[in-house]
Design a protein around this motif. Structure first.
Motif, PDB file in Angstrom:
ATOM      1  N   PRO B 401       0.830  -1.196   0.000  1.00  0.00           N
ATOM      2  CA  PRO B 401       0.000   0.000   0.000  1.00  0.00           C
ATOM      3  C   PRO B 401       0.871   1.255   0.000  1.00  0.00           C
ATOM      4  O   PRO B 401       2.006   1.241   0.482  1.00  0.00           O
ATOM      5  CB  PRO B 401      -0.786  -0.099   1.306  1.00  0.00           C
ATOM      6  CG  PRO B 401      -0.790  -1.539   1.637  1.00  0.00           C
ATOM      7  CD  PRO B 401       0.484  -2.091   1.095  1.00  0.00           C
ATOM      8  N   LYS B 403       1.069   3.920   1.713  1.00  0.00           N
ATOM      9  CA  LYS B 403       1.741   4.373   2.930  1.00  0.00           C
ATOM     10  C   LYS B 403       2.913   3.485   3.286  1.00  0.00           C
ATOM     11  O   LYS B 403       3.932   3.959   3.779  1.00  0.00           O
ATOM     12  CB  LYS B 403       0.751   4.404   4.093  1.00  0.00           C
ATOM     13  CG  LYS B 403      -0.227   5.555   3.959  1.00  0.00           C
ATOM     14  CD  LYS B 403      -0.777   5.952   5.301  1.00  0.00           C
ATOM     15  CE  LYS B 403      -1.700   7.140   5.143  1.00  0.00           C
ATOM     16  NZ  LYS B 403      -2.221   7.623   6.403  1.00  0.00           N
ATOM     17  N   SER B 404       2.758   2.204   3.035  1.00  0.00           N
ATOM     18  CA  SER B 404       3.859   1.296   3.324  1.00  0.00           C
ATOM     19  C   SER B 404       5.017   1.588   2.401  1.00  0.00           C
ATOM     20  O   SER B 404       6.178   1.534   2.799  1.00  0.00           O
ATOM     21  CB  SER B 404       3.441  -0.151   3.117  1.00  0.00           C
ATOM     22  OG  SER B 404       2.418  -0.479   3.979  1.00  0.00           O
ATOM     23  N   ASN B 407       6.844   4.455   3.624  1.00  0.00           N
ATOM     24  CA  ASN B 407       7.563   4.059   4.810  1.00  0.00           C
ATOM     25  C   ASN B 407       8.846   3.332   4.466  1.00  0.00           C
ATOM     26  O   ASN B 407       9.912   3.608   5.014  1.00  0.00           O
ATOM     27  CB  ASN B 407       6.660   3.120   5.607  1.00  0.00           C
ATOM     28  CG  ASN B 407       6.817   3.375   7.075  1.00  0.00           C
ATOM     29  OD1 ASN B 407       7.924   3.610   7.532  1.00  0.00           O
ATOM     30  ND2 ASN B 407       5.715   3.346   7.790  1.00  0.00           N
TER      31      ASN B 407
ATOM     32  N   ILE C 196       0.397  -8.387   8.428  1.00  0.00           N
ATOM     33  CA  ILE C 196       1.607  -8.474   9.224  1.00  0.00           C
ATOM     34  C   ILE C 196       2.696  -9.235   8.485  1.00  0.00           C
ATOM     35  O   ILE C 196       3.824  -8.777   8.384  1.00  0.00           O
ATOM     36  CB  ILE C 196       1.297  -9.150  10.563  1.00  0.00           C
ATOM     37  CG1 ILE C 196       0.405  -8.208  11.361  1.00  0.00           C
ATOM     38  CG2 ILE C 196       2.552  -9.449  11.328  1.00  0.00           C
ATOM     39  CD1 ILE C 196      -0.410  -8.895  12.372  1.00  0.00           C
TER      40      ILE C 196
ATOM     41  N   LEU D  26      -0.698  -7.304  17.467  1.00  0.00           N
ATOM     42  CA  LEU D  26      -0.365  -7.601  16.074  1.00  0.00           C
ATOM     43  C   LEU D  26      -0.042  -6.318  15.333  1.00  0.00           C
ATOM     44  O   LEU D  26       0.942  -6.223  14.604  1.00  0.00           O
ATOM     45  CB  LEU D  26      -1.524  -8.317  15.382  1.00  0.00           C
ATOM     46  CG  LEU D  26      -1.686  -9.788  15.698  1.00  0.00           C
ATOM     47  CD1 LEU D  26      -2.848 -10.362  14.884  1.00  0.00           C
ATOM     48  CD2 LEU D  26      -0.414 -10.549  15.384  1.00  0.00           C
ATOM     49  N   MET D  27      -0.893  -5.318  15.547  1.00  0.00           N
ATOM     50  CA  MET D  27      -0.693  -4.054  14.843  1.00  0.00           C
ATOM     51  C   MET D  27       0.605  -3.393  15.285  1.00  0.00           C
ATOM     52  O   MET D  27       1.281  -2.734  14.510  1.00  0.00           O
ATOM     53  CB  MET D  27      -1.865  -3.117  15.120  1.00  0.00           C
ATOM     54  CG  MET D  27      -3.158  -3.573  14.497  1.00  0.00           C
ATOM     55  SD  MET D  27      -3.072  -3.444  12.715  1.00  0.00           S
ATOM     56  CE  MET D  27      -3.705  -5.002  12.223  1.00  0.00           C
ATOM     57  N   LEU D  30       3.740  -4.328  13.468  1.00  0.00           N
ATOM     58  CA  LEU D  30       3.994  -3.810  12.131  1.00  0.00           C
ATOM     59  C   LEU D  30       5.069  -2.754  12.178  1.00  0.00           C
ATOM     60  O   LEU D  30       5.095  -1.919  13.071  1.00  0.00           O
ATOM     61  CB  LEU D  30       2.706  -3.229  11.556  1.00  0.00           C
ATOM     62  CG  LEU D  30       1.688  -4.292  11.240  1.00  0.00           C
ATOM     63  CD1 LEU D  30       0.392  -3.648  10.818  1.00  0.00           C
ATOM     64  CD2 LEU D  30       2.214  -5.188  10.137  1.00  0.00           C
ATOM     65  N   PRO D  31       5.953  -2.788  11.195  1.00  0.00           N
ATOM     66  CA  PRO D  31       7.053  -1.836  11.195  1.00  0.00           C
ATOM     67  C   PRO D  31       6.547  -0.436  10.848  1.00  0.00           C
ATOM     68  O   PRO D  31       5.503  -0.270  10.230  1.00  0.00           O
ATOM     69  CB  PRO D  31       7.970  -2.360  10.092  1.00  0.00           C
ATOM     70  CG  PRO D  31       7.063  -3.116   9.177  1.00  0.00           C
ATOM     71  CD  PRO D  31       5.972  -3.675  10.029  1.00  0.00           C
ATOM     72  N   GLY D  32       7.332   0.546  11.254  1.00  0.00           N
ATOM     73  CA  GLY D  32       7.047   1.920  10.844  1.00  0.00           C
ATOM     74  C   GLY D  32       5.941   2.569  11.645  1.00  0.00           C
ATOM     75  O   GLY D  32       5.319   1.964  12.503  1.00  0.00           O
ATOM     76  N   THR D  33       5.717   3.806  11.326  1.00  0.00           N
ATOM     77  CA  THR D  33       4.679   4.545  12.017  1.00  0.00           C
ATOM     78  C   THR D  33       3.597   4.878  11.004  1.00  0.00           C
ATOM     79  O   THR D  33       3.793   4.737   9.803  1.00  0.00           O
ATOM     80  CB  THR D  33       5.235   5.853  12.593  1.00  0.00           C
ATOM     81  OG1 THR D  33       5.593   6.675  11.495  1.00  0.00           O
ATOM     82  CG2 THR D  33       6.434   5.615  13.471  1.00  0.00           C
ATOM     83  N   PRO D  34       2.501   5.313  11.506  1.00  0.00           N
ATOM     84  CA  PRO D  34       1.376   5.563  10.617  1.00  0.00           C
ATOM     85  C   PRO D  34       1.525   6.830   9.791  1.00  0.00           C
ATOM     86  O   PRO D  34       0.703   7.093   8.937  1.00  0.00           O
ATOM     87  CB  PRO D  34       0.213   5.697  11.583  1.00  0.00           C
ATOM     88  CG  PRO D  34       0.833   6.133  12.851  1.00  0.00           C
ATOM     89  CD  PRO D  34       2.141   5.451  12.908  1.00  0.00           C
ATOM     90  N   PHE D  35       2.543   7.597  10.034  1.00  0.00           N
ATOM     91  CA  PHE D  35       2.546   8.914   9.388  1.00  0.00           C
ATOM     92  C   PHE D  35       3.212   8.866   8.036  1.00  0.00           C
ATOM     93  O   PHE D  35       4.376   8.529   7.905  1.00  0.00           O
ATOM     94  CB  PHE D  35       3.221   9.940  10.293  1.00  0.00           C
ATOM     95  CG  PHE D  35       2.712   9.853  11.681  1.00  0.00           C
ATOM     96  CD1 PHE D  35       1.383  10.171  11.948  1.00  0.00           C
ATOM     97  CD2 PHE D  35       3.511   9.396  12.696  1.00  0.00           C
ATOM     98  CE1 PHE D  35       0.897  10.058  13.217  1.00  0.00           C
ATOM     99  CE2 PHE D  35       3.023   9.283  13.975  1.00  0.00           C
ATOM    100  CZ  PHE D  35       1.704   9.608  14.242  1.00  0.00           C
ATOM    101  N   ASN D 268      -3.129   1.251   5.133  1.00  0.00           N
ATOM    102  CA  ASN D 268      -2.467   0.989   6.411  1.00  0.00           C
ATOM    103  C   ASN D 268      -3.091   1.779   7.556  1.00  0.00           C
ATOM    104  O   ASN D 268      -2.393   2.267   8.428  1.00  0.00           O
ATOM    105  CB  ASN D 268      -0.993   1.347   6.353  1.00  0.00           C
ATOM    106  CG  ASN D 268      -0.221   0.369   5.519  1.00  0.00           C
ATOM    107  OD1 ASN D 268      -0.818  -0.522   4.903  1.00  0.00           O
ATOM    108  ND2 ASN D 268       1.079   0.507   5.489  1.00  0.00           N
ATOM    109  N   TYR D 270      -4.232   1.559  10.556  1.00  0.00           N
ATOM    110  CA  TYR D 270      -4.300   0.546  11.608  1.00  0.00           C
ATOM    111  C   TYR D 270      -5.415   0.738  12.622  1.00  0.00           C
ATOM    112  O   TYR D 270      -6.099  -0.217  12.962  1.00  0.00           O
ATOM    113  CB  TYR D 270      -2.947   0.430  12.335  1.00  0.00           C
ATOM    114  CG  TYR D 270      -1.819   0.095  11.405  1.00  0.00           C
ATOM    115  CD1 TYR D 270      -2.011  -0.796  10.353  1.00  0.00           C
ATOM    116  CD2 TYR D 270      -0.571   0.672  11.558  1.00  0.00           C
ATOM    117  CE1 TYR D 270      -0.977  -1.093   9.478  1.00  0.00           C
ATOM    118  CE2 TYR D 270       0.470   0.371  10.693  1.00  0.00           C
ATOM    119  CZ  TYR D 270       0.255  -0.505   9.652  1.00  0.00           C
ATOM    120  OH  TYR D 270       1.266  -0.795   8.802  1.00  0.00           O
TER     121      TYR D 270
END
Ligand code: ATP
Ligand code: ATP
Ligand code: MG
Ligand code: MG
Lengths: 307, 521, 340, 310, 349
Positions: B401, B403-404, B407, C196, D26-27, D30-35, D268, D270
């Motif tokens: 996605p 955003k990923s 990232n 995930i 689980l969330m 996940l790598p990284g941040t939401p921004f 993403n 989350y």
């Protein structure tokens, strides 16, 4: 009278409850005591749900008794651990024959393997040939054609299946067999076959039976002594003839009065005796010997009357 | 009932590719939000086609003070609730955007305006921002240094005014619901909540230029499924289908209502040069570039929505201040176009040489990309091409996605990545600055001193000299392209279907459409 | 009532008891249970047909490399989106003609494909042979199905047997877990897993492993509860058979019909699952094809290139219908009472 | 009964709690941040947003807060739509999903029951074959394929229903049909099996021997008794409708929670994914609970007081 | 006495996988007004199929290939399904074997008992329920008014069987067919049910066909007895005739295999060896021959016709043929003969 005989099974204050502590608690067997003597046939009768099967299954340790003792040849087996060597030995000494000729044989196994299961577990056959030979002997013993041992159970009729079940029980050479309604699912014409077979085997091998049944005429015929069960208790226990000729407990009397007899004359004239639970049961009652060899569940007052 | 609606002259129905994420001009980052802000708000200027025209400002002003001061006279216009639009509304909006508490992603675009960087960094109060209301109708902006493209920036939605009482009332939720929002643009958004799949904008009679606005109502419908969108258009449920994806675009290219608009955006591949010395080898990067047949990509995958671009600076965003020639047509840039073209033989050759030079053993890499349909297909195609002509290469696709993807790009979690860059303002600088050493958006960490110098010079020493600045940018682009610091794939086009009776639907240099002039016959 | 018929006197002699004593012969032919099941199954024409169809599909999938006419991932972009063409036979829908702006044109000619070039089911957007992709896609979908089945067998069955056999507190505890797992819509678990982990076969399998066994475990538990009260199981216990032996000799064989039938539901579910995941974009990653990815690509191109959806859709539906009907057939075949 | 329901509700919350916890961690894995475009934010800005989302706290504290919020019906705020509470997001999109979901369940159940019943009554005739075929077809066509076909033919070609979008009842017809196919197939098959069973039971014989006509036997006795077990598949049916709605809403551009869920995945988002997961689970558990209670009410044999289990 | 039911030469076949099962192979019997006819026989002999043929409530794979079922002279086999519905539960009703499964688990018993009334008579629901209550009281359900609202699972097995009986008699049928109504019950409960049936017969004067395999029960309830074997009747007569003067070796076998309370353990039980024939390929001769210790040569070749013993007593065995050798029946049967003889003489006195 009892002294000269050797008890093979002694049941002492056996209690078997289910769903303990829950709303649907069942006192299936509630403080039951009796002896079974070597070589005899001990009959157990009573209405449906009175706890006959449960008693049998507790004795053979399919259930772990809630309390009480079960002595087999003097040894308490009620607390044996499931995988202990003693348990294993016990498993070959006591066997069971079941009611339903359809449900008691694994439909996916050949007759040979069904019968040989006990042999395999207890290592009673050294090799394949011996195993086959033993199975043949057993089939012969129950009057089945040994050639049929490669067949599947469903190919047999009810009576034949019941005999396979008997052969299975006999395979481990037990001394005591519990037969839980072995003939009630069979046709009249076939019942006699099975009963005769059981008696022949008993005679040949000196077995002891506990025979559970509904059919009172058959129980009377086959048993030496009979116990009558009602609501988880044994209410009366005596010699077979004694029970029939001299029933003391009102429930036994009611039961006897209800046996249908294939004789129109008797049927036309018979009087049925009703039994009222609440009238005949109270807290003061206990199981006691009121006449020699005749036990009754009653209060002391009543007992005194018979003594 | 019949599903075919009758078409009203006053109403324009548009199929939008996505929902509005926010109507808060301080926070908006995407094209959809930008379009709807353009529909409903009025900044200082507005693009009408390619032309910059006055909005709330009464004229397009020239800077004073060596290009460091802009003084905008404002017209007496009204908010949709009848209150006057004043210079204070601009001051409020701008301060709000740079205030770190607002966390606007576009705060950085204010950099260059006095104190803006310090305010974002939390070092100074937003009040110190170099923007002032001299009076209710005069706005003055002071810059730290000249910004050559500042005038164009003023048409961006980020610089629109905001009606303070609305923000005070809605708080954090400003821009998420149309209720309580006040507009000063040609249309008013009604009955809208964020994430709505459809929304309606009605004509704003208080708009200063309202008499020019022909449409009474604009309806937007989001349909993500390509069949659905097309079915809606074909059954005339919508008058216009926007942003048609590659595969469908290819199929509808023969519609006579098909059109495509150049966008100020390019797609390019970045290689992770921090992680692999291998990718620091120029030959390797060139080989990758040579291995991709962009023509086929455009024709078969993108449905002709990906035009050729020699460099990462797309065409149609800037013209030579003297000759008026488009940036991409400069001879210096044309001369390096070959580096961004298909040449499989050369690709194989350079690839092998590069491997020898770097001694790279393991040729398994991943290619990170977007997971939209077209992107997936495009990446698949690129994978096929590269594996075909670059011997030994084993590419795994990693379509994620949006955003990923960002990232992964930011954190360097990729070997190769397909990146897109959309101009923040119509000027080559917006593209070139990101590939300078140390720039946060320089995901591959390509670095070239000469290039850095040219880019820097254009923004400092040559900032006020339009021609010198232009030459700096051309030179930088030439270096970048030859080096394939970023491997350009294509310039993206937006494919649309527009009913014949919809007129004057013109794209602007910042990618939005100006609905003021649109009308239906 | 009836006239006494005239019969020769010698017929009225008592038979020798020896001759007459009914030998214990068996009336029924000697058929094992499984033979009986097979006979019942094969006498069901629909189920047999389904079995054959599935068998064929499985065979083709196994031998995909030999059967597929092209490399499923080989791109030939010049030949992208060619409609189906079956040799030079002029069968409508299989003649390489395509509607382009209202005109029927020979798409093959248009891209300048040499004579003799033909793709039976056409090509996709990258010019890959659709037939080959479908063959490989089916293979992948079947792999998913087989793995899901394995999960069913390796987790669901032991879990159900232990829960049912032990009963009491163990059962209550195990059932609580099942309850929780099944309170989360399983697709959501899968999606969470896919977010995930990264999309791919492994993730799909892990996701299915986490949730797929629940139904099987439930069924097996319920059946085990019944079976353990069966007298033949009690008999084995009175003989001193160990629990593991009872499970393997008595329980599992008698659970087999439940197991097979449930498997027949697991298979299509798994295939559907994968298709669904691919549709929302988190299925098998490119360039590999599964029926799901093919369908989801085909679906998007349906307006103009309907064959790209029809072909995988028909194969998928065929597998679904066949497994469902076969499941029905098996259920009937395993049920001795359904003899009509 | 009340005690039983209370206990079940307790379980409901327990299960939800576990689900929420699992989802939360689980969330967090996940790598990284939401921004998005973190690079564009200054460190100061980042610090402020993180604080806003509570992400500056240790994970454990975040967890406590999240669970605490849950009890107040707070599912956090969306990452995709800055500052929009997830609860509000779900709330705005609930109605269409519920409408087509309910319609699909109703259509699926009613027609499934009819189809199954007819098949059972006409067992082993062509009617049965046809009904079985229809129900298996319903099970065998993925909803997204069905949706595309319905849209293309019923809407685009024949103009019977709107192509897509959400404005009136008309526009809910096609999505409902696309969604109803699977439950219809399931119910029909289940119903048929049950009904065949019931039709061969002793009490049906008795009913027949009372002089009920075939029709009366079916309507007065068989239908009701076969229906009881059908109630148990309402739970799984609800799941299939929920998941099906994700694609169907997407295809028909319906602003429902299914569509939102898919979008949250692709963006993403989350908190929204978590929120919707919990919400879906809540719905499902609720459906199961209601079904269990209904089951007890419909079937006189089941005593909820006894645990309500098999 | 009037014959209300007359079944003639009934043949019923079942189509199965393995072939056609000839379950009923020519059955004749009649039922007199007000009497109780008991049909005995071992499992699978065709008792249920016989009586179900009367009501035409057979499985789908069954076909009545021959015969007539005359009810008041009208052939029920020729009636339409609708006409049959009008008879069922009204003129002829049936009680099934298993009280546990014979009642609709989801309907209150009040409604279930009232149902036949609502179907057949134009009565109001309230009246029907009122009548249902009376009948429930009649069959001995305590406090019927309250219990009418209960569901079957709330009753014991014996009570349920009483309810099933109540359903059968609620519309005062002319014929009540009871198919093993007590087999699933305890002896004591069985005795109560039999008493109840006898009592009801006196009260409402219905004729009863009573099926059982328990000869003891037959002795208690029947006026006449029919013995069935392998799809045919082999002997029938009044209850005394069949019990005290049985003629067919199968009847002997049945009576002899049951121990009475007087049989001592030393006496070996006599059993009927072997198993019943496979009705897929019924033997050409007497089906019982292979198990018959008294089988004659002719038995293996030809099926015996009915031989008349008395006006009311018939048996289908070649032993009754004048040419047949005299055989000695089992001891218990001889005792029965003796008893009968004594009794007959006493009667003559
Ligand atoms: N595993 C069990 N759990 C709970 N209750 C049980 C269990 N087994 C037996 N019971 C109950 O215990 C009582 C006695 O049952 P049991 O089977 O011993 O009776 P029975 O005398 O053998 O009856 P029948 O003649 O019907 O076989 C019954 O009320 C029965 O419901
Ligand atoms: N639907 C059927 N399909 C095939 N054969 C059947 C069917 N119904 C009955 N039969 C066969 O008909 C024969 C007679 O069956 P019936 O039920 O009348 O026996 P029964 O005397 O009532 O036995 P029971 O005492 O066990 O009730 C049996 O051999 C049985 O297998
Ligand atoms: Mg028992
Ligand atoms: Mg019967």
């Amino acid at each position: 009278m009892a002294e000269d005989r050797n008890p093979i099974v002694q049941v002492k204050h056996l209690k078997q409850y289910f769903n303990i502590g829950k709303a649907n608690e069942v006192k299936a067997v509630d403080d039951v005591s009796f002896n079974i003597y070597e070589g005899e046939t001990f009959g157990l009768v009573g209405e449906s749900g009175s706890g006959k099967s449960t008693t049998g299954r507790s004795i053979i340790r399919l259930y772990k008794p809630t309390s009480g003792q079960i002595l087999f040849r003097g040894e308490d087996i009620s607390k044996l651990k499931n995988r202990s060597p003693k348990m294993k030995k016990f498993r070959s000494e006591m066997q069971m024959i079941f009611q339903d000729p359809y449900a008691s044989l694994n439909p996916r196994m050949k007759v040979k393997d069904i019968i040989a299961e006990g042999l395999d577990i207890h290592g009673l056959a050294k090799n394949d040939d011996e195993r086959t030979q033993r199975v043949e002997e057993l089939l012969d013993m129950v009057h089945l054609n040994p050639e049929h041992m490669t067949r599947y159970p469903y190919e047999f009729s009810g009576g034949q299946r019941q005999r396979i079940g008997i052969a299975r029980a006999l395979a481990v050479d037990p001394q005591f067999i519990i037969a839980d309604e072995p003939i009630s699912a069979l046709d009249v014409s076939i019942q006699a076959q099975v009963v005769n077979l059981l008696q022949d085997i008993q005679r040949d091998r000196g077995l002891t039976y506990m025979f559970i049944a509904h059919d009172l005429s058959m129980v009377k015929y086959i048993s030496d002594r009979i116990a009558v069960m009602y609501a988880g208790k044994i209410v009366e226990l005596a010699d077979a003839d004694e029970i029939y000729n001299n029933p003391l407990h009102p429930y036994t009397q009611s039961l006897l009065s209800a046996i249908p007899v294939p004789d129109p004359e008797i049927e036309k004239t018979r009087e049925r005796i009703d039994f009222d639970h609440s009238r005949h049961f109270n807290d003061q009652q206990r199981f006691q010997e009121v006449q020699p060899g005749h036990f009754l569940y009653c209060d002391d007052q009543t007992a005194a009357k018979f003594k | 009932g019949s599903a075919v609606e009758k078409d009203s002259k006053d109403t324009l129905s548009i199929s939008s590719s996505d929902v509005i994420a926010t109507m808060d001009s301080s926070l908006n980052t995407d094209v959809i939000g930008g379009q709807n802000l353009t529909n409903t708000m009025e900044g200082l200027y507005r693009f009408n086609g390619k032309k910059l025209v006055p909005g709330v400002a009464t004229k397009v002003v020239e800077p004073t003070n060596n290009g460091k001061t802009y003084t905008f006279p404002l017209r007496h216009s009204k908010w949709s609730n009848g209150k006057p639009v004043t210079a204070h509304d601009f001051v409020y909006a701008w301060r709000r955007t740079v205030d770190p508490a607002t966390a606007s992603q576009y705060a950085y675009i204010f950099e260059g305006i006095k104190n803006a960087a310090d305010i974002s960094a939390g070092k100074k109060s937003p009040k110190t921002l170099g923007v002032k209301a001299l009076d209710d109708y005069t706005l003055q902006v002071t810059l730290d240094q000249p910004i050559p493209y500042f005038t164009k920036l003023m048409a961006n939605s980020t610089f629109m005014p905001i009606y303070k009482p609305s923000v005070d009332k809605a708080g954090k939720q400003y821009g998420l619901h149309s209720k309580g929002m006040i507009f000063n643009g040609p249309f008013k958004l009604i009955n809208w909540n964020v994430s709505d799949n459809s929304w309606t904008e009605v004509k704003n009679n208080k708009y200063w230029n309202a008499k020019k606005v022909k449409l009474h109502k604009v309806e937007y419908y989001v349909s993500k499924d390509p069949n659905t969108g097309l079915n809606l258009y074909d059954s005339n449920r919508v008058n216009r289908l926007e942003k048609i994806s590659g595969d469908t675009a290819r199929q509808v290219a023969n519609y006579n209502t098909f059109s495509k608009d150049k966008q100020a955006a390019t797609f390019y591949i970045e290689t992770n040069q921090k992680k692999y010395a291998f990718f620091r080898n120029k030959k390797i990067r060139q080989a990758i570039s040579y291995s991709i047949d962009r023509d086929q990509l455009n024709k078969n995958i993108l449905g002709n929505t990906g035009g050729f671009t020699a460099s990462i600076v797309p065409s149609g965003i800037a013209e030579n201040p003297t000759t008026g020639k488009d940036f991409s047509d400069e001879p210096a840039i044309k001369s390096v176009a070959k580096y961004s073209s298909y040449n499989p033989k050369l690709a194989t050759k350079l690839w092998k040489e590069g491997i020898k030079e770097t001694g790279q053993k393991d040729l398994s890499f991943n290619l990170v990309g977007d997971d939209t349909d077209t992107a997936k297909k495009q990446n698949e195609y690129i994978q096929g091409q590269m594996e075909k002509y670059l011997p030994g290469l084993k590419l795994t696709l990693n379509n994620v996605p949006f955003k990923s993807r960002l990232n992964k790009a930011e954190t360097g979690d990729f070997d190769m990545i397909v990146t897109a860059w959309n101009a923040d303002y119509p000027d080559p600088y917006t593209f070139l600055q990101i590939l300078t050493t140390g720039n946060a958006q320089n995901d591959g960490k390509w670095s070239n001193k000469e290039y850095d110098d040219y880019v820097k010079k254009s923004a400092t020493t040559d900032a006020n000299d339009k021609q010198a600045r232009w030459n700096d940018l051309v030179q930088a682009t030439k270096i970048l392209t030859e080096e394939q610091g970023a491997i350009p794939l294509y310039q993206s086009y937006q494919a649309n279907l527009t009913r014949k009776n919809v007129k004057n639907y013109l794209v602007t240099p910042n990618g939005a459409y100006n609905l003021v002039t649109v009308f239906k016959k | 009532m009836e006239q006494v018929p005239k019969i020769p006197k010698e017929k009225f002699k008592l038979l020798n008891k020896q001759d007459n004593e009914a030998s214990e012969s068996l009336g029924t032919p000697s058929l094992t249970y499984l033979q009986d099941v097979r006979r019942r199954l094969f006498s069901n024409k629909v189920a047999t047909a389904c079995l054959i169809i599935l068998g064929l599909i499985v065979l083709i999938s196994i031998f995909a490399p030999a059967v597929a006419p092209h490399n499923p991932n080989a791109q030939k972009v010049e030949y992208s989106n060619l409609p189906p063409k079956l040799g030079n036979l002029n069968i409508p829908g299989f003649n390489g003609m395509q509607d382009m702006g209202g005109k029927e044109v020979d798409a093959y000619k248009q891209v300048g494909a040499p004579k003799g070039t033909y793709y039976i089911l056409g090509t996709d957007y990258l010019g890959r042979d659709l037939l080959s992709r479908i063959i490989y896609g089916t293979r992948l979908s079947l792999i998913v199905a087989v793995l899901a089945t394995l999960v069913d067998l390796l987790i669901g069955i032991p879990y159900g047997i232990v829960s049912g056999w032990k009963g009491g507190r163990v059962d209550t505890f195990l059932q609580r877990i099942v309850e929780i797992v099944s309170s989360i819509p399983n697709l959501i678990v899968v999606i969470l897993m896919m977010i995930i982990l990264k999309p791919g076969l492994t993730s799909i399998i892990i996701a299915i492993a986490l949730t797929g066994w629940v139904t099987m475990a439930r069924l097996i538990r319920a059946q085990t509860f019944q079976l353990k009260e069966q007298e033949y199981v009690l008999a084995a216990r009175t003989l001193g058979e160990s629990s593991t032996k009872i499970a393997s000799k008595h329980l599992i064989p008698n659970l087999s019909s439940t197991i097979i039938i449930q498997t027949m539901f697991t298979i299509p579910n798994a295939i559907f699952f994968e298709a669904f995941l691919s549709f929302i974009g988190i299925g098998i990653p490119a360039p590999n094809a599964s029926l799901g990815t093919l369908l989801s690509d085909g679906q998007k191109a349906f307006r103009f290139l309907p064959y790209q959806m029809w072909a995988p859709a028909i194969i998928l539906s065929l597998i679904m219908i066949a497994t469902n009907l076969l499941g029905d057939g098996l259920r009937d075949a395993f049920d001795p009472q359904s003899s009509d | 009964m009340t005690k039983y329901i209370l206990r079940r509700i307790l379980y409901l919350f327990l299960t939800l709690f576990i689900i929420a916890s699992i989802t939360f961690f689980l969330m967090k894995l996940l790598p990284g941040t939401p921004f998005t475009n973190q690079n564009r934010l200054s460190p100061e800005q980042l610090k402020i947003v993180k604080a806003q989302y509570g992400l500056d706290q240790p994970v454990f504290i975040q967890y406590i807060r999240y669970i605490g919020g849950l009890f107040q019906g707070n599912l956090g705020t969306s990452f995709q739509f800055n500052n929009e509470p997830v609860t509000q997001l779900i709330g705005q999109r609930l109605a269409p999903s519920m409408q087509i979901g309910a319609q699909a369940m109703i259509v699926g159940t009613i027609f499934g029951i009819l189809l199954g019943a007819i098949a059972a009554i006409r067992k082993n005739t062509w009617v049965d074959t046809l009904a079985t075929f229809i129900s298996i077809l319903g099970l065998s066509i993925p909803s997204f394929v069905l949706a595309v076909l319905l849209q293309f033919y019923l809407a685009f070609k024949w103009h019977i229903y709107p192509v897509a979008l959400w404005d009136n009842f008309q526009s809910s017809v096609l999505p409902t049909l696309a969604l109803a196919a699977l439950p219809l197939g399931n119910v029909a098959r289940f119903m048929r099996t049950e009904m065949v069973d019931v039709m061969s039971s002793d009490y049906i014989e008795l009913a027949k021997s009372k002089g009920n006509s075939n029709w009366q036997v079916v309507t007065k006795h068989a239908l009701r008794n076969s229906l009881i077990p059908v109630v148990t598949i309402i739970g799984p049916m609800a799941v299939s409708v929920m998941t099906g709605s994700m694609v169907v809403e997407n295809i028909f551009s319906i602003p429902g929670i299914g569509e939102q869920f898919v979008k949250s995945i692709t963006t993403n988002d989350y908190p929204t994914i978590m929120g919707l997961t919990i919400f879906y689970s809540f719905l499902l558990i609720l459906v199961i609970l209601i079904v269990d209670i209904l089951y007890g009410l419909i079937d006189p044999r089941i005593r909820l007081g006894n645990g309500g289990k098999e | 006495m009037e014959r209300i039911l007359d079944v003639k030469n009934l043949h019923v076949d079942f189509k199965t996988y393995n072939g056609t099962v000839h379950a009923i192979r020519g059955v004749d019997f009649h039922l007199n007004d007000g009497e109780t006819l008991a049909i005995v026989g071992e499992s699978g002999s065709g008792k249920s199929v016989t009586v179900r043929s009367v009501l035409r409530l057979l499985a789908k794979n069954a076909s009545i290939s021959q015969g007539e079922v005359l009810y008041h002279g009208e052939d029920l086999l020729k009636k339409s399904e609708k006409e049959m519905d009008n008879l069922r539960g009204n003129k002829i009703s049936m009680i099934f074997q298993d009280p546990m499964t014979s009642l609709d688990p989801t309907m209150t018993i009040g409604k279930q008992v009232a149902e036949p009334l609502l179907i057949h008579n134009k009565v109001s629901k309230a009246d029907a329920l009122k009548r249902a209550e009376e009948v429930l009281r009649l069959v001995g359900i305590p406090n019927p008014k309250a219990r009418m609202k209960d569901y079957p699972h709330q009753f014991s097995g014996g009570q349920r069987q009483r309810i099933v009986i109540a359903i059968a008699i609620v519309d005062y049928p002319e014929i009540l067919i009871a198919d093993e109504p007590t087999t699933a019950l305890d002896v004591t409960v069985q005795a109560q049910i039999i008493d109840l049936l006898r009592e009801l017969q006196q009260k409402i004067g219905t004729s009863i066909i009573f099926i059982t395999h328990d000869l003891g029960v037959v002795a208690g309830i029947a006026d006449r007895v029919a013995v069935m074997y392998a799809g045919k009747f082999v002997e029938y007569g009044s209850v005394d005739e069949v019990f005290y003067d049985p003629q067919h070796p199968y009847t002997w076998g049945l009576l002899d295999s049951m121990p009475t309370l007087n049989t001592s353990e030393q006496d070996r039980l006599n059993s009927i060896p072997g198993t019943p024939p496979n009705l897929l390929n019924p033997p050409t001769g007497d089906a019982f021959a292979p198990r018959n210790a008294y089988a004659l040569q002719i038995d293996t070749e030809q099926q015996p016709p009915f031989f008349k013993v008395t006006k009311t007593h018939y048996a289908a065995t070649w032993l009754l043929h004048p040419d047949a050798p005299k055989v000695t029946p089992p001891v218990s049967i001889q005792q029965r003969f003796k008893k009968y003889q004594a009794w007959l003489e006493g009667d003559v006195k």
